[in-house]
Each structure stands twice: as C-alpha cells, then as structure tokens.
Motif scaffolding. Structure first.
Motif, PDB file in Angstrom:
ATOM      1  N   TYR A 103       0.850  -1.193   0.000  1.00  0.00           N
ATOM      2  CA  TYR A 103       0.000   0.000   0.000  1.00  0.00           C
ATOM      3  C   TYR A 103       0.882   1.238   0.000  1.00  0.00           C
ATOM      4  N   PRO A 104       0.599   2.283  -0.674  1.00  0.00           N
ATOM      5  CA  PRO A 104      -0.591   2.675  -1.418  1.00  0.00           C
ATOM      6  C   PRO A 104      -0.583   2.246  -2.885  1.00  0.00           C
ATOM      7  N   GLY A 105       0.488   1.577  -3.330  1.00  0.00           N
ATOM      8  CA  GLY A 105       0.532   1.155  -4.718  1.00  0.00           C
ATOM      9  C   GLY A 105      -0.563   0.160  -5.073  1.00  0.00           C
ATOM     10  N   SER A 106      -0.989  -0.636  -4.099  1.00  0.00           N
ATOM     11  CA  SER A 106      -2.015  -1.644  -4.362  1.00  0.00           C
ATOM     12  C   SER A 106      -3.432  -1.116  -4.154  1.00  0.00           C
ATOM     13  N   ALA A 107      -3.568   0.157  -3.861  1.00  0.00           N
ATOM     14  CA  ALA A 107      -4.893   0.727  -3.585  1.00  0.00           C
ATOM     15  C   ALA A 107      -5.822   0.634  -4.789  1.00  0.00           C
ATOM     16  N   ALA A 108      -5.275   0.614  -5.988  1.00  0.00           N
ATOM     17  CA  ALA A 108      -6.111   0.508  -7.184  1.00  0.00           C
ATOM     18  C   ALA A 108      -6.848  -0.828  -7.224  1.00  0.00           C
ATOM     19  N   ILE A 109      -6.221  -1.874  -6.706  1.00  0.00           N
ATOM     20  CA  ILE A 109      -6.859  -3.192  -6.682  1.00  0.00           C
ATOM     21  C   ILE A 109      -8.059  -3.164  -5.740  1.00  0.00           C
ATOM     22  N   TRP A 110      -7.939  -2.467  -4.626  1.00  0.00           N
ATOM     23  CA  TRP A 110      -8.988  -2.436  -3.615  1.00  0.00           C
ATOM     24  C   TRP A 110     -10.108  -1.479  -3.979  1.00  0.00           C
ATOM     25  N   GLY A 111      -9.946  -0.701  -5.035  1.00  0.00           N
ATOM     26  CA  GLY A 111     -10.929   0.318  -5.376  1.00  0.00           C
ATOM     27  C   GLY A 111     -12.288  -0.223  -5.745  1.00  0.00           C
ATOM     28  N   SER A 112     -12.336  -1.438  -6.217  1.00  0.00           N
ATOM     29  CA  SER A 112     -13.595  -2.029  -6.644  1.00  0.00           C
ATOM     30  C   SER A 112     -14.346  -2.617  -5.449  1.00  0.00           C
ATOM     31  N   SER A 113     -15.620  -2.283  -5.337  1.00  0.00           N
ATOM     32  CA  SER A 113     -16.421  -2.848  -4.250  1.00  0.00           C
ATOM     33  C   SER A 113     -16.636  -4.344  -4.456  1.00  0.00           C
ATOM     34  N   VAL A 114     -16.608  -4.786  -5.717  1.00  0.00           N
ATOM     35  CA  VAL A 114     -16.744  -6.217  -5.994  1.00  0.00           C
ATOM     36  C   VAL A 114     -15.536  -6.973  -5.446  1.00  0.00           C
ATOM     37  N   THR A 115     -14.338  -6.425  -5.621  1.00  0.00           N
ATOM     38  CA  THR A 115     -13.132  -7.056  -5.084  1.00  0.00           C
ATOM     39  C   THR A 115     -13.205  -7.140  -3.573  1.00  0.00           C
ATOM     40  N   ARG A 116     -13.611  -6.053  -2.936  1.00  0.00           N
ATOM     41  CA  ARG A 116     -13.721  -6.054  -1.470  1.00  0.00           C
ATOM     42  C   ARG A 116     -14.787  -7.033  -0.999  1.00  0.00           C
ATOM     43  N   ALA A 117     -15.876  -7.165  -1.743  1.00  0.00           N
ATOM     44  CA  ALA A 117     -16.923  -8.119  -1.377  1.00  0.00           C
ATOM     45  C   ALA A 117     -16.418  -9.553  -1.519  1.00  0.00           C
ATOM     46  N   CYS A 118     -15.677  -9.839  -2.577  1.00  0.00           N
ATOM     47  CA  CYS A 118     -15.125 -11.184  -2.772  1.00  0.00           C
ATOM     48  C   CYS A 118     -14.141 -11.541  -1.662  1.00  0.00           C
ATOM     49  N   LEU A 119     -13.330 -10.581  -1.271  1.00  0.00           N
ATOM     50  CA  LEU A 119     -12.406 -10.816  -0.158  1.00  0.00           C
ATOM     51  C   LEU A 119     -13.180 -11.104   1.123  1.00  0.00           C
ATOM     52  N   GLY A 120     -14.251 -10.373   1.335  1.00  0.00           N
ATOM     53  CA  GLY A 120     -15.081 -10.601   2.518  1.00  0.00           C
ATOM     54  C   GLY A 120     -15.702 -11.982   2.510  1.00  0.00           C
ATOM     55  N   LEU A 121     -16.159 -12.420   1.352  1.00  0.00           N
ATOM     56  CA  LEU A 121     -16.737 -13.757   1.250  1.00  0.00           C
ATOM     57  C   LEU A 121     -15.688 -14.815   1.588  1.00  0.00           C
ATOM     58  N   LEU A 122     -14.472 -14.650   1.087  1.00  0.00           N
ATOM     59  CA  LEU A 122     -13.385 -15.576   1.409  1.00  0.00           C
ATOM     60  C   LEU A 122     -13.108 -15.593   2.911  1.00  0.00           C
ATOM     61  N   ILE A 123     -13.011 -14.431   3.502  1.00  0.00           N
ATOM     62  CA  ILE A 123     -12.677 -14.334   4.924  1.00  0.00           C
ATOM     63  C   ILE A 123     -13.800 -14.897   5.789  1.00  0.00           C
ATOM     64  N   LEU A 124     -15.042 -14.531   5.486  1.00  0.00           N
ATOM     65  CA  LEU A 124     -16.162 -14.979   6.319  1.00  0.00           C
ATOM     66  C   LEU A 124     -16.408 -16.481   6.179  1.00  0.00           C
ATOM     67  N   LEU A 125     -16.285 -17.003   4.969  1.00  0.00           N
ATOM     68  CA  LEU A 125     -16.499 -18.444   4.806  1.00  0.00           C
ATOM     69  C   LEU A 125     -15.370 -19.259   5.424  1.00  0.00           C
TER      70      LEU A 125
END
Length: 133
Positions: A103-125
C-alpha cells in the motif's frame, strides 16, 4: 461508560454460557446468524448499497449453509476437505498481507467494491469453516 461496558460483558458471558452448554445445532445456528451479520457489516465496508448489503448477507448465509452440508456427513466434518479450504484461506491471507505491504501502490486493486466483497466472502467463509471444525 464503564457501566455500559460491564453490562455488555455480562450479556456476552451469559450468551457464551448458554451456547457452551446448548446442543451443537443451536450453536451452529447462532454462529450462522453471527456470520450473516458479519456479512452485512462487511458489505457496508465494501461500499455496497442497502439492497446489495442484504443480498451479500444472504449470499454469505446461503454459502455457509451449503458448505455445512457439503462438509458434514454422518454428523462428522471431513477433515481433508476442511484442510483444503483452510489452506486456500491461508493463501488468501498471504495475498492480503502482500496487498497491505505494498500500500498505497495496491490501492487501485482495492478500489472495486466487488473485489472487497469477494475478499469478505473468502474471509467470512473461512471463519465459518473454522467454526465448523
């Protein structure tokens, strides 16, 4: 402030004791509710709208229920399947660590709400599977 914290601690201890001695199915139901609420909260962190948050929470609940029926047979959890899922979760956490380190170079990857939602699904499951095992 201290009074509120003490009351919260008392309530949490009572809930813990109830589910510590409750039948396993009740405890799993409680954990399913907790994971679903966590999905609702994660969707808010991911920047989803109110309707999308409901959908994401339902997706987490359905995915958790499906994984329960996929991993449990004859009342026992398949250790080999859990090891594979938790191994994938560890790889995901390693990827997240790299994203945080860059970070902050990787911030562009996190910009998408879909990416953040997919990460959340991985973490919660992965948390749900850990609770099952």
């Amino acid at each position: 402030m201290l009074k509120e914290r003490v009351l919260t601690a008392i309530v949490l201890v009572v809930v813990l004791l109830v589910f510590l001695f409750a039948p396993a199915l009740w405890t799993l139901g409680f954990f399913l509710v907790v994971i679903t609420v966590a999905g609702w909260e994660w969707a808010g962190l991911a920047g989803l709208t109110a309707n999308q948050r409901i959908g994401f929470a339902l997706l987490v609940a359905v995915a958790a229920a499906v994984s329960f029926f996929a991993l449990v047979s004859d009342g026992k959890v398949s250790g080999e399947a859990v090891a594979g899922i938790l191994g994938a979760a560890c790889a995901g956490w390693a990827l997240l660590l790299l994203w945080v380190k860059t970070y902050p170079g990787s911030a562009a990857i996190w910009g998408s709400s879909v990416t953040r939602a997919c990460l959340g699904l991985l973490i919660l499951l992965s948390a749900w599977v850990g609770l099952l095992y």
